[in-house]
Design an enzyme around this catalytic site. Structure first.
Site, PDB file in Angstrom:
ATOM      1  N   ASP A 130       0.865  -1.191   0.000  1.00 44.46           N
ATOM      2  CA  ASP A 130       0.000   0.000   0.000  1.00 44.46           C
ATOM      3  C   ASP A 130       0.894   1.231   0.000  1.00 44.46           C
ATOM      4  O   ASP A 130       1.665   1.450   0.944  1.00 44.46           O
ATOM      5  CB  ASP A 130      -0.899  -0.013   1.241  1.00 44.46           C
ATOM      6  CG  ASP A 130      -1.930   1.103   1.195  1.00 44.46           C
ATOM      7  OD1 ASP A 130      -1.735   2.090   0.441  1.00 44.46           O
ATOM      8  OD2 ASP A 130      -2.931   0.999   1.921  1.00 44.46           O
ATOM      9  N   TYR A 149      -7.819  16.750  -7.366  1.00 40.04           N
ATOM     10  CA  TYR A 149      -7.057  15.956  -8.343  1.00 40.04           C
ATOM     11  C   TYR A 149      -6.138  16.870  -9.154  1.00 40.04           C
ATOM     12  O   TYR A 149      -4.928  16.618  -9.272  1.00 40.04           O
ATOM     13  CB  TYR A 149      -8.037  15.222  -9.256  1.00 40.04           C
ATOM     14  CG  TYR A 149      -7.392  14.328 -10.286  1.00 40.04           C
ATOM     15  CD1 TYR A 149      -6.726  13.166  -9.907  1.00 40.04           C
ATOM     16  CD2 TYR A 149      -7.465  14.625 -11.651  1.00 40.04           C
ATOM     17  CE1 TYR A 149      -6.149  12.327 -10.857  1.00 40.04           C
ATOM     18  CE2 TYR A 149      -6.903  13.792 -12.598  1.00 40.04           C
ATOM     19  CZ  TYR A 149      -6.238  12.647 -12.200  1.00 40.04           C
ATOM     20  OH  TYR A 149      -5.671  11.820 -13.136  1.00 40.04           O
ATOM     21  N   LYS A 182      -2.093  16.848  -9.253  1.00 37.06           N
ATOM     22  CA  LYS A 182      -1.373  16.484 -10.482  1.00 37.06           C
ATOM     23  C   LYS A 182      -0.489  17.644 -10.969  1.00 37.06           C
ATOM     24  O   LYS A 182       0.511  17.418 -11.668  1.00 37.06           O
ATOM     25  CB  LYS A 182      -2.353  16.037 -11.561  1.00 37.06           C
ATOM     26  CG  LYS A 182      -3.025  14.693 -11.252  1.00 37.06           C
ATOM     27  CD  LYS A 182      -2.017  13.538 -11.178  1.00 37.06           C
ATOM     28  CE  LYS A 182      -2.691  12.180 -11.153  1.00 37.06           C
ATOM     29  NZ  LYS A 182      -1.751  11.067 -11.127  1.00 37.06           N
ATOM     30  N   THR A 236     -10.030   3.069 -18.619  1.00 36.66           N
ATOM     31  CA  THR A 236      -9.434   2.161 -17.629  1.00 36.66           C
ATOM     32  C   THR A 236     -10.514   1.780 -16.617  1.00 36.66           C
ATOM     33  O   THR A 236     -11.591   2.400 -16.599  1.00 36.66           O
ATOM     34  CB  THR A 236      -8.287   2.862 -16.866  1.00 36.66           C
ATOM     35  OG1 THR A 236      -8.855   3.950 -16.121  1.00 36.66           O
ATOM     36  CG2 THR A 236      -7.209   3.394 -17.783  1.00 36.66           C
ATOM     37  N   PRO A 237     -10.232   0.803 -15.727  1.00 36.95           N
ATOM     38  CA  PRO A 237     -11.226   0.449 -14.706  1.00 36.95           C
ATOM     39  C   PRO A 237     -11.678   1.650 -13.867  1.00 36.95           C
ATOM     40  O   PRO A 237     -12.864   1.804 -13.577  1.00 36.95           O
ATOM     41  CB  PRO A 237     -10.488  -0.579 -13.847  1.00 36.95           C
ATOM     42  CG  PRO A 237      -9.518  -1.212 -14.790  1.00 36.95           C
ATOM     43  CD  PRO A 237      -9.091  -0.121 -15.730  1.00 36.95           C
ATOM     44  N   SER A 238     -10.730   2.536 -13.506  1.00 42.44           N
ATOM     45  CA  SER A 238     -11.133   3.669 -12.663  1.00 42.44           C
ATOM     46  C   SER A 238     -12.005   4.643 -13.458  1.00 42.44           C
ATOM     47  O   SER A 238     -12.916   5.256 -12.910  1.00 42.44           O
ATOM     48  CB  SER A 238      -9.918   4.378 -12.067  1.00 42.44           C
ATOM     49  OG  SER A 238      -9.267   5.165 -13.020  1.00 42.44           O
ATOM     50  N   ARG A 274     -15.821   5.944 -12.657  1.00 44.67           N
ATOM     51  CA  ARG A 274     -16.257   7.346 -12.634  1.00 44.67           C
ATOM     52  C   ARG A 274     -17.473   7.546 -13.527  1.00 44.67           C
ATOM     53  O   ARG A 274     -18.375   8.325 -13.204  1.00 44.67           O
ATOM     54  CB  ARG A 274     -15.108   8.269 -13.078  1.00 44.67           C
ATOM     55  CG  ARG A 274     -14.040   8.435 -12.039  1.00 44.67           C
ATOM     56  CD  ARG A 274     -13.112   9.591 -12.355  1.00 44.67           C
ATOM     57  NE  ARG A 274     -12.248   9.382 -13.506  1.00 44.67           N
ATOM     58  CZ  ARG A 274     -11.186   8.573 -13.516  1.00 44.67           C
ATOM     59  NH1 ARG A 274     -10.869   7.876 -12.450  1.00 44.67           N
ATOM     60  NH2 ARG A 274     -10.437   8.457 -14.598  1.00 44.67           N
TER      61      ARG A 274
HETATM   62  P1  NAD Z   1      -6.828   2.313 -12.327  1.00 47.43           P
HETATM   63  O1  NAD Z   1      -7.797   2.660 -11.263  1.00 47.43           O
HETATM   64  O2  NAD Z   1      -7.340   1.606 -13.513  1.00 47.43           O
HETATM   65  O3  NAD Z   1      -5.668   1.521 -11.617  1.00 47.43           O
HETATM   66  C1  NAD Z   1      -5.118   2.064 -10.452  1.00 47.43           C
HETATM   67  C2  NAD Z   1      -4.310   1.005  -9.740  1.00 47.43           C
HETATM   68  O4  NAD Z   1      -3.709   1.609  -8.606  1.00 47.43           O
HETATM   69  C3  NAD Z   1      -5.139  -0.164  -9.223  1.00 47.43           C
HETATM   70  O5  NAD Z   1      -4.517  -1.373  -9.585  1.00 47.43           O
HETATM   71  C4  NAD Z   1      -5.127   0.032  -7.711  1.00 47.43           C
HETATM   72  O6  NAD Z   1      -5.188  -1.186  -6.984  1.00 47.43           O
HETATM   73  C5  NAD Z   1      -3.797   0.738  -7.514  1.00 47.43           C
HETATM   74  N1  NAD Z   1      -3.752   1.494  -6.262  1.00 47.43           N
HETATM   75  C6  NAD Z   1      -4.637   2.415  -5.858  1.00 47.43           C
HETATM   76  N2  NAD Z   1      -4.290   2.884  -4.645  1.00 47.43           N
HETATM   77  C7  NAD Z   1      -3.141   2.241  -4.284  1.00 47.43           C
HETATM   78  C8  NAD Z   1      -2.297   2.274  -3.143  1.00 47.43           C
HETATM   79  N3  NAD Z   1      -2.576   3.056  -2.100  1.00 47.43           N
HETATM   80  N4  NAD Z   1      -1.207   1.488  -3.108  1.00 47.43           N
HETATM   81  C9  NAD Z   1      -0.924   0.672  -4.160  1.00 47.43           C
HETATM   82  N5  NAD Z   1      -1.691   0.580  -5.260  1.00 47.43           N
HETATM   83  C10 NAD Z   1      -2.784   1.362  -5.322  1.00 47.43           C
HETATM   84  O7  NAD Z   1      -6.083   3.659 -12.730  1.00 47.43           O
HETATM   85  P2  NAD Z   1      -5.786   4.316 -14.170  1.00 47.43           P
HETATM   86  O8  NAD Z   1      -7.032   4.944 -14.656  1.00 47.43           O
HETATM   87  O9  NAD Z   1      -5.010   3.389 -15.017  1.00 47.43           O
HETATM   88  O10 NAD Z   1      -4.840   5.523 -13.718  1.00 47.43           O
HETATM   89  C11 NAD Z   1      -3.464   5.353 -13.519  1.00 47.43           C
HETATM   90  C12 NAD Z   1      -2.829   6.736 -13.390  1.00 47.43           C
HETATM   91  O11 NAD Z   1      -3.103   7.494 -14.559  1.00 47.43           O
HETATM   92  C13 NAD Z   1      -3.341   7.553 -12.209  1.00 47.43           C
HETATM   93  O12 NAD Z   1      -2.267   8.294 -11.648  1.00 47.43           O
HETATM   94  C14 NAD Z   1      -4.354   8.489 -12.866  1.00 47.43           C
HETATM   95  O13 NAD Z   1      -4.521   9.672 -12.126  1.00 47.43           O
HETATM   96  C15 NAD Z   1      -3.665   8.750 -14.188  1.00 47.43           C
HETATM   97  N6  NAD Z   1      -4.566   9.222 -15.240  1.00 47.43           N
HETATM   98  C16 NAD Z   1      -5.634   8.450 -15.627  1.00 47.43           C
HETATM   99  C17 NAD Z   1      -6.496   8.952 -16.601  1.00 47.43           C
HETATM  100  C18 NAD Z   1      -7.708   8.160 -17.049  1.00 47.43           C
HETATM  101  O14 NAD Z   1      -8.553   8.725 -17.759  1.00 47.43           O
HETATM  102  N7  NAD Z   1      -7.835   6.891 -16.713  1.00 47.43           N
HETATM  103  C19 NAD Z   1      -6.271  10.206 -17.161  1.00 47.43           C
HETATM  104  C20 NAD Z   1      -5.176  10.944 -16.757  1.00 47.43           C
HETATM  105  C21 NAD Z   1      -4.320  10.443 -15.783  1.00 47.43           C
END
Ligand code: NAD
Length: 246
Positions: free
Chosen positions: A54, A143, A147, A178-180, A184
């Site tokens: 974590d 956020y 960032k 992505t999953p996140s 959203r």
């Molecule tokens: P995601 O939610 O798909 O994956 C995030 C991963 O982080 C998960 O596997 C989760 O278990 C892990 N995680 C979360 N908290 C944690 C912790 N405390 N310790 C260890 N692991 C942890 O995320 P994503 O959408 O692929 O985003 C990845 C990065 O890209 C992030 O920094 C996000 O802000 C950035 N980002 C995403 C987008 C988008 O549209 N998806 C756009 C711009 C930037």
């Protein structure tokens, strides 16, 4: 095989962009430490060394280099997307945004930079977003602020260690499927009383290309920046957003 004989550590490697980056680095020859708090999902990744941790635990981060040794590439991908404005967002979300998006990244760099310096070089890639100092996006107060801090952190590390073989770059994606992101979309649908399809269409409507980014498109940029091909870029903000901020 850009990463033959190289060791890389990728955070948030169980899902989304981090997972895609870990798999690409593996496929290009790196020894990959795939770090995430989701051990079950990490276990589904072949050919990487899983690190269940974590990132909100500072002591666990500090202890990591002793276990893993020195690395060549650090891809700091983990991040949390809080919704809300300065008035509607919670203090908890503000704190978590900085704890995960900024403080954990800062600690990871501080933990692994000495080993890179001893080896005479290394590449650090930090995940920011266009929601940062690049662009103000509604409902992304904590956020966007966190960032933007990632960009400042990136530039400062790059400036301090440019003469020591260290490169440090920031990646600023637009909206990526992505999953996140899917979570959203579902939350937005529930909040607005619309269908998931309608909420998804609203995200797509912001995109001049008429589509969202794909995880692997972002992972490709992460790997380029981590590779020796990117030897002449450091301290830079790499926007990858389908033309959104153009
Ligand atoms: P995601 O939610 O798909 O994956 C995030 C991963 O982080 C998960 O596997 C989760 O278990 C892990 N995680 C979360 N908290 C944690 C912790 N405390 N310790 C260890 N692991 C942890 O995320 P994503 O959408 O692929 O985003 C990845 C990065 O890209 C992030 O920094 C996000 O802000 C950035 N980002 C995403 C987008 C988008 O549209 N998806 C756009 C711009 C930037």
């Amino acid at each position: 095989m850009r990463f033959r004989n190289k060791t890389a550590l990728v955070t948030a490697a169980a899902h989304g962009i981090g997972r895609a980056a870990a798999l690409r680095l593996r496929d290009e020859g790196a020894r990959v430490f795939a770090l995430d708090r989701d051990g079950a999902a990490l276990a589904t990744l072949d050919g990487v060394e899983p690190i269940v941790l974590d990132l909100l635990d500072p002591k666990a981060i500090t202890a990591l280099p002793e276990t893993l040794g020195a690395i060549d590439v650090l891809a700091n991908i983990a991040g949390f997307v809080a919704a809300g404005s300065i008035l509607s967002g919670s203090d908890e979300d503000w704190m978590l945004s900085f704890d995960l998006n900024v403080h954990a990244m800062h600690r990871m760099i501080r933990a692994f930079l000495p080993g890179m310096l001893e080896r005479g070089g290394g590449a650090i890639v930090n995940m920011s977003s266009i929601a940062s100092s690049v662009k103000g996006i509604p409902n992304r107060h904590a956020y966007g602020a966190s960032k933007a801090a990632v960009i400042g952190l990136t530039k400062s590390v790059a400036a301090d260690f440019v003469a020591k073989g260290i490169r440090c770059n920031a990646v600023c994606p637009g909206t990526v499927d992505t999953p996140s992101l899917r979570q959203r979309v579902a939350e937005q649908a529930a909040a607005q009383g619309i269908s998931v399809e309608e909420a998804h269409a609203a995200f797509v409507a912001r995109q001049p290309m008429g589509r969202l980014g794909q995880e692997d498109e972002i992972a490709a940029l992460v790997c380029y920046l981590a590779s020796d091909e990117a030897a002449f870029t450091t301290g830079a903000v790499h926007v990858i957003d389908g033309g959104w901020v153009n």
